[in-house]
Design a protein around this motif. Sequence first.
Motif, short mmCIF file in Angstrom:
data_model
loop_
_atom_site.label_atom_id
_atom_site.label_comp_id
_atom_site.label_asym_id
_atom_site.label_seq_id
_atom_site.Cartn_x
_atom_site.Cartn_y
_atom_site.Cartn_z
N PRO A 162 0.80 -1.23 0.00
CA PRO A 162 0.00 0.00 0.00
C PRO A 162 0.82 1.27 0.00
O PRO A 162 0.36 2.31 -0.48
CB PRO A 162 -0.83 -0.12 1.28
CG PRO A 162 -0.91 -1.59 1.54
CD PRO A 162 0.40 -2.15 1.08
N GLU A 163 2.06 1.21 0.52
CA GLU A 163 2.91 2.40 0.54
C GLU A 163 3.31 2.84 -0.87
O GLU A 163 3.73 3.99 -1.07
CB GLU A 163 4.16 2.15 1.39
CG GLU A 163 3.86 1.97 2.87
CD GLU A 163 5.11 1.77 3.70
OE1 GLU A 163 6.22 1.78 3.11
OE2 GLU A 163 4.98 1.61 4.92
N ARG A 164 3.19 1.94 -1.84
CA ARG A 164 3.54 2.29 -3.23
C ARG A 164 2.37 2.93 -3.96
O ARG A 164 2.53 3.39 -5.09
CB ARG A 164 3.98 1.04 -3.99
CG ARG A 164 5.29 0.42 -3.52
CD ARG A 164 5.73 -0.68 -4.47
NE ARG A 164 5.90 -0.13 -5.82
CZ ARG A 164 5.41 -0.71 -6.91
NH1 ARG A 164 4.70 -1.82 -6.82
NH2 ARG A 164 5.61 -0.16 -8.10
N VAL A 165 1.19 2.95 -3.33
CA VAL A 165 -0.01 3.44 -4.02
C VAL A 165 -0.45 4.76 -3.41
O VAL A 165 -0.63 4.88 -2.20
CB VAL A 165 -1.17 2.41 -3.91
CG1 VAL A 165 -2.37 2.90 -4.70
CG2 VAL A 165 -0.71 1.04 -4.42
N GLN A 166 -0.62 5.75 -4.26
CA GLN A 166 -1.12 7.05 -3.83
C GLN A 166 -2.50 7.28 -4.41
O GLN A 166 -2.70 7.15 -5.63
CB GLN A 166 -0.16 8.16 -4.30
CG GLN A 166 -0.61 9.56 -3.86
CD GLN A 166 0.41 10.62 -4.23
OE1 GLN A 166 1.60 10.34 -4.36
NE2 GLN A 166 -0.06 11.85 -4.40
#
Length: 368
Positions: A162-166
């Motif tokens: 999830p940290e890769r998705v904005q």
Amino acid sequence: MRIAFDAKRYFHNKTGLGNYSRKLISALSTFYPNHEYYLCDSKPNESFMRPLAHCEILRSEKNYIPDTFWRTYSIADDLKQKNIALYHGLSNEIPWSLKKNGIKSVVTIHDIIHKLYPNYYPLIDRIIYDRKVSYACKNADIILSTSHQTKSDLAIYYNVNPERVQVVYQSVVMPEVNEQQLAEAKDRHNLKTPYFLYVGRIEERKNLLTALKAFKKLNNRELSFYVVGQGGAYKELCETFAQDELPGQVTFFSGIDNVDLCAFYKYSIALIFASHYEGFGIPIIEAQILRTPVITSQYGCFREIASVAAIYVNPNNIDQLAESMKTIYSDSGLRNELQQAGQENAKRFTPESFANELMSAYEKLFNR
């Protein structure tokens, strides 16, 4: 900075992903005119949509290469020749070989319906969509999603951190229309108030048939139901139900431009949008901009998008949907509350906010 975009949808798709592409590029060219933007398409349909200010078309240098092959496999050579710093795939995919050519990449993932509702797609389409999304998620430097719902789906079905998705909400804009334009559109389409409204492509996932069954339960011949959208076999199923069960009360429209669409929203009791799943749900915000109350699904991204400015229902519960329609029709105070709350909520989805969040995401890549 030189930024390139997959412009296939920009030039060739009049709805959905085409609108997303055009709004994104319009927002950037308006609020960040200091950058250079390249629209990648080997056969652009300029009779439908011309490039905006600060934009240039990037075609293949080799005319004999098929467009699909060029966009997927050999576009990197042309991007490199133009000194493109960043490529943004606007519809769930990016080309191969960007990394090894030193080109940063961003991809927008709108939804993964092919995973959640595989029965809606032929097997070959599911395989192609799955391959494109999987490659994009593994290789894009930044992944953008149009809702937290899609972000969550990517974590579950594609094991994406999830940290890769904005999450970047797209903008929703409706034309400014005056009372005379609204009245003329109302007369032109013979809109008889009071009526409920559905807007969007007519397909099984969007659940129009359930809405029509709920409308039938109201058993009120003074009410109409207007449907605006294209469709195939499922639309025919809905039309047959309407003809047999609700004669004279349901009318289907297609090819309505945005100015006239404002009238459809403006004069309606409420938008009925009880879809099972969306990556965003543009009609919800269109309705709220025009002070139209919304009844929508309690699941998926809908609470995230509509906020407190909607009535939420189980999209499978015909009785609950019918009761909500009856309530919104009879309760003018509730309609007024939803109109005000909806107009306030719609302010979250402006072109300027869209452009600012996009540029912030782009700049992160070069400031790491």
